[in-house]
Design a protein around this motif. Structure first.
Motif, PDB file in Angstrom:
ATOM      1  N   GLY A  89      39.014  78.007  16.247  1.00 41.12           N
ATOM      2  CA  GLY A  89      38.193  77.078  17.012  1.00 41.12           C
ATOM      3  C   GLY A  89      36.864  77.678  17.429  1.00 41.12           C
ATOM      4  N   PHE A  90      36.868  78.939  17.881  1.00 37.87           N
ATOM      5  CA  PHE A  90      35.622  79.583  18.300  1.00 37.87           C
ATOM      6  C   PHE A  90      34.727  79.882  17.105  1.00 37.87           C
ATOM      7  N   LEU A  91      35.324  80.214  15.980  1.00 29.86           N
ATOM      8  CA  LEU A  91      34.510  80.423  14.775  1.00 29.86           C
ATOM      9  C   LEU A  91      33.784  79.144  14.386  1.00 29.86           C
ATOM     10  N   LEU A  92      34.505  78.023  14.383  1.00 29.38           N
ATOM     11  CA  LEU A  92      33.887  76.744  14.030  1.00 29.38           C
ATOM     12  C   LEU A  92      32.843  76.331  15.063  1.00 29.38           C
ATOM     13  N   ALA A  93      33.147  76.554  16.360  1.00 29.22           N
ATOM     14  CA  ALA A  93      32.170  76.215  17.399  1.00 29.22           C
ATOM     15  C   ALA A  93      30.905  77.043  17.238  1.00 29.22           C
ATOM     16  N   GLY A  94      31.066  78.333  16.909  1.00 22.80           N
ATOM     17  CA  GLY A  94      29.902  79.174  16.692  1.00 22.80           C
ATOM     18  C   GLY A  94      29.064  78.704  15.524  1.00 22.80           C
ATOM     19  N   ILE A  95      29.717  78.282  14.451  1.00 21.76           N
ATOM     20  CA  ILE A  95      28.982  77.778  13.290  1.00 21.76           C
ATOM     21  C   ILE A  95      28.194  76.527  13.660  1.00 21.76           C
ATOM     22  N   VAL A  96      28.841  75.606  14.414  1.00 16.13           N
ATOM     23  CA  VAL A  96      28.165  74.358  14.800  1.00 16.13           C
ATOM     24  C   VAL A  96      26.980  74.648  15.712  1.00 16.13           C
ATOM     25  N   TYR A  97      27.196  75.446  16.760  1.00 23.56           N
ATOM     26  CA  TYR A  97      26.110  75.743  17.697  1.00 23.56           C
ATOM     27  C   TYR A  97      25.003  76.555  17.018  1.00 23.56           C
ATOM     28  N   GLY A  98      25.409  77.462  16.138  1.00 20.70           N
ATOM     29  CA  GLY A  98      24.397  78.228  15.413  1.00 20.70           C
ATOM     30  C   GLY A  98      23.538  77.341  14.536  1.00 20.70           C
TER      31      GLY A  98
END
Length: 542
Positions: A319-328
Motif C-alpha cells: 500500500g505504501f509503495l503504491l501511495a508513493g508512486i501516486v504521490y510521486g
C-alpha cells in the motif's frame, strides 16, 4: 379456507415469529456491552472523521475565496486525470461541493475502516478468543452477536451522519444531509461486508485483512474510473461504494436515488451474513484453515511473531509503495495546481516547510504517510494485547520463553515493519517522481522517530494498564487529526507541538536537524523500556 387451515396457518406464523425472537434473544444486552467496550474507539474515530470534514469549508474558503479562483480549480481538475484519481472530480464550485470533493473519498474510507473494525471485533474476535462460546451457552440467540455488532456499527455511522449533517447545514441543508447519509452508507456497506467475511474465515486478523483488501480494491476502482472521466460516469467508478458517494453529488444537485444503492447493498450483504451465520457452528468457518506441517520445527519468539504479522507487513508495504508512486507522479503538477494561490502555497509551506513548492509538496506528502504509519505501529504493538486477551500468550509463556523475549519478537516486527513500509514509500516516490531518490528516501525515514514514539506510548499503555491499551488508537487518531487539520487551520504552534511529528525537520528542502530526531528516538526508547518494565511486573491475563 377452512377453520383447520386457518388455525394451521396461524400456528405456523406464531412458530416462525417465536423462532425469530429466539434467534435474536439477548441482542440488547450484547449491544450495550459492545458499545461499552467501544466507548473509546467509536467516539475518537467519529470525532476525527467529523473534524476532518468540518474543517474544510473555512479552509477552502480561504484558499478559493473568489468565483474566479473556484472556476480555475474546476478547470484544472477537469484537465488533470492524476488529481482526479487522487480525490475525485469536482461537480460544483460552492464551498459545500468543494468540501464533499476534497474529503469525501477519505472520510468514506475512514468510516469504512471504523465499521469493519467494530464488526470484526464483536464477531470473529469474540469467537476466536472463546468468549462467544461462553456467551452462547446462556440465553442468547444464534444471530444475536452478529445483530449487536451490526447495530454497534450502525450507531457509529448514525452519529457520524448526524454530526456531519449538523456541521455542514450552513452550506446547504439538502447537501449536508446527502453527504452525511452517504458517509454512513459507505460505513454500513463495509460493516455488512465484514459480517460476511467474518463468517467465511476462522481468523479475526484474516477477516480484517480481507475486508480492508476489498476497501483497497474499491479505492482503486474509483481512482481508475475518475482518471478516465471527469464526471464520475465510468463503469469502474460505479462499481465502487466510494464512487457511489461521489456520484451522490452532495451540494451539486443531489442524486437521492444513489442512496438506494447503499440500502440495497446493505440489505443483500446483511441477509447473506445472517444466512451464513445460521449454517455454521460457533468458532467454525466456511473457509477451512490450512493445516500446518506434519512435523514441527524449532522456532523462536521472533519467528512466531513474524508468522503472525507477516501478512499485515506485506499489505502495508504494498500500500505504501503504491501511495508513493501516486504521490510521486503528482509532484510535477503540484506547482500548476497551486498556481498563484498564496493561501494554498502557505498551507503547503506550513505542512512541508518554507521551501520551493515542489519540496514543500514532497515534505507534506511524506509527512502524511508518516502519520498513517503511526496507525500501523499501534496495531502491530497491540497484537501483544490481542494475544494475551485471547489466551494464546499463556501457553507460549508457560514454556521456556520469557515475557521480554515474547514481547521483543512482536516489537521487532512493529518497529522494524514501520521502517520497512516507510522505505517502500520512499521507493514509490522515487519511481513516481523519478528524481532525487536519496533526499526523498531521507524524508520518509526521518518520520520514523515520531512513529516510534506513538508505538512506545501504545506499549506503555499495554504494559502498565492493559485494560486501557485500546486507548492507543485514540492517541494515534489525535496525532493524525493534528497533522491533517492543524496546518490547514493555521493552528497555534503549541497545538502542533503536541504531536511528535510537529518536531521533525521538513525534508526535502529544509535543513536536517538532528537534535529533535535524536530526542524523539530517545523518548521512544524510554517509553518502550517503561512498557516492558510494566509487562514484566504485572500478571498475565488468563
Amino acid at each position: 379456507m377452512t377453520a383447520a387451515t386457518t388455525a394451521t396457518t396461524t400456528a405456523t406464523t406464531v412458530a416462525v415469529r417465536s423462532a425469530g425472537r429466539r434467534q435474536l434473544a439477548g441482542t440488547g444486552v450484547l449491544l450495550r456491552f459492545a458499545l461499552r467496550r467501544d466507548r473509546v474507539l467509536i467516539p475518537v474515530w467519529v470525532a476525527v472523521n467529523t473534524l476532518m470534514v468540518l474543517s474544510m469549508p473555512n479552509t477552502l474558503g480561504s484558499l478559493y475565496g473568489t468565483a474566479a479562483q473556484r472556476a480555475d480549480l474546476l478547470h484544472q481538475m477537469a484537465a488533470n486525470s492524476s488529481l482526479r484519481a487522487l480525490v475525485g472530480p469536482v461537480f460544483d464550485d460552492s464551498l459545500g461541493a468543494l468540501t464533499a470533493w476534497r474529503v469525501g473519498v477519505y472520510a468514506g474510507a475512514l468510516a469504512a475502516v471504523t465499521s469493519l473494525l467494530v464488526v470484526v471485533r464483536h464477531t470473529r474476535d469474540e469467537e476466536e478468543s472463546g468468549r462467544q462460546e461462553l456467551v452462547a451457552s446462556g440465553m442468547v440467540g444464534r444471530r444475536a452477536p452478529l445483530t449487536a455488532a451490526l447495530l454497534a456499527a450502525a450507531v457509529a455511522n448514525a452519529l457520524l451522519a448526524l454530526l456531519v449533517t449538523a456541521g455542514l447545514a450552513g452550506q446547504g441543508t439538502a447537501g449536508a444531509l446527502a453527504f452525511g447519509l452517504g458517509l454512513a452508507g459507505v460505513g454500513m456497506v463495509f460493516a455488512t461486508m465484514a459480517a460476511i467475511v467474518a463468517q467465511l474465515t476462522e481468523s479475526a486478523r484474516l477477516a480484517r485483512g480481507l475486508t480492508a483488501a476489498v476497501l483497497g480494491a474499491a479505492f482503486v476502482l474509483r481512482a481508475a474510473g475518475d482518471s478516465a472521466t471527469d464526471d464520475g460516469s465510468s463503469v469502474a467508478t460505479w462499481l465502487s461504494p466510494l464512487g457511489w458517494l461521489e456520484n451522490l453529488r452532495s451540494f451539486a444537485g443531489e442524486r437521492w436515488w444513489v442512496l438506494l444503492l447503499f440500502a440495497a447493498a446493505v440489505l443483500v450483504q446483511g441477509a447473506a451474513a445472517y444466512a451464513l451465520a445460521g449454517r455454521r457452528d460457533v468458532g467454525m468457518s466456511f473457509l477451512p484453515t490450512r493445516p500446518g506441517p506434519a512435523a514441527g520445527r524449532p522456532a523462536t519468539a521472533g519467528a512466531l511473531a513474524w508468522r503472525l504479522q507477516r501478512g499485515g507487513v506485506l499489505g502495508w508495504s504494498v500500500g505504501f509503495l503504491l501511495a508513493g508512486i501516486v504521490y510521486g507522479g503528482l509532484t510535477e503538477g503540484a506547482a500548476d495546481l497551486v498556481g498563484d494561490n498564496d493561501k494554498a502555497r502557505e498551507i503547503f509551506e506550513r505542512m512541508g516547510g518554507h521551501s520551493a513548492i515542489t519540496d514543500a509538496f514532497l515534505a507534506s506528502m511524506t509527512g502524511m504517510l508518516g502519520l498513517i504509519a503511526a496507525l500501523y505501529v499501534v496495531g502491530s504493538v497491540l497484537r501483544l494485547h490481542g494475544e494475551e486477551t485471547s489466551g494464546r500468550a499463556e501457553p507460549v509463556l508457560a514454556g521456556a520463553v520469557g515475557r521480554l523475549r515474547w514481547a521483543a519478537g512482536h516489537l521487532s516486527v512493529a518497529f522494524g515493519g514501520s521502517a520497512l513500509i516507510m522505505l517502500f514509500a520512499g521507493l514509490g516516490f522515487a519511481i513516481g517522481y523519478g528524481k532525487r531518490t536519496g533526499p526523498i528516501l531521507g524524508a520518509c525515514l526521518v518520520q520514523l522517530p515520531a512513529v516510534w514514539v506513538v508505538g512506545g506510548l501504545a506499549l506503555l499503555l499495554y504494559g502498565l494498564a492493559p485494560r486501557f491499551a485500546p486507548a492507543a488508537w485514540g492517541v494515534a487518531g489525535a496525532v493524525l487529526l493534528i497533522g491533517w487539520v492543524g496546518p490547514a487551520l493555521d493552528a497555534p504552534r503549541f497545538v502542533l507541538d503536541l504531536s511528535p511529528f510537529g518536531h521533525l525537520p521538513k525534508l526535502p528542502g529544509g535543513p536536517m536537524a538532528w537534535a529533535p530526531v535524536l530526542t524523539l528516538t530517545g523518548l521512544a526508547v524510554v517509553l518502550v523500556a517503561g512498557g516492558l518494565a510494566g509487562l514484566r511486573r504485572r500478571d498475565i491475563t488468563s
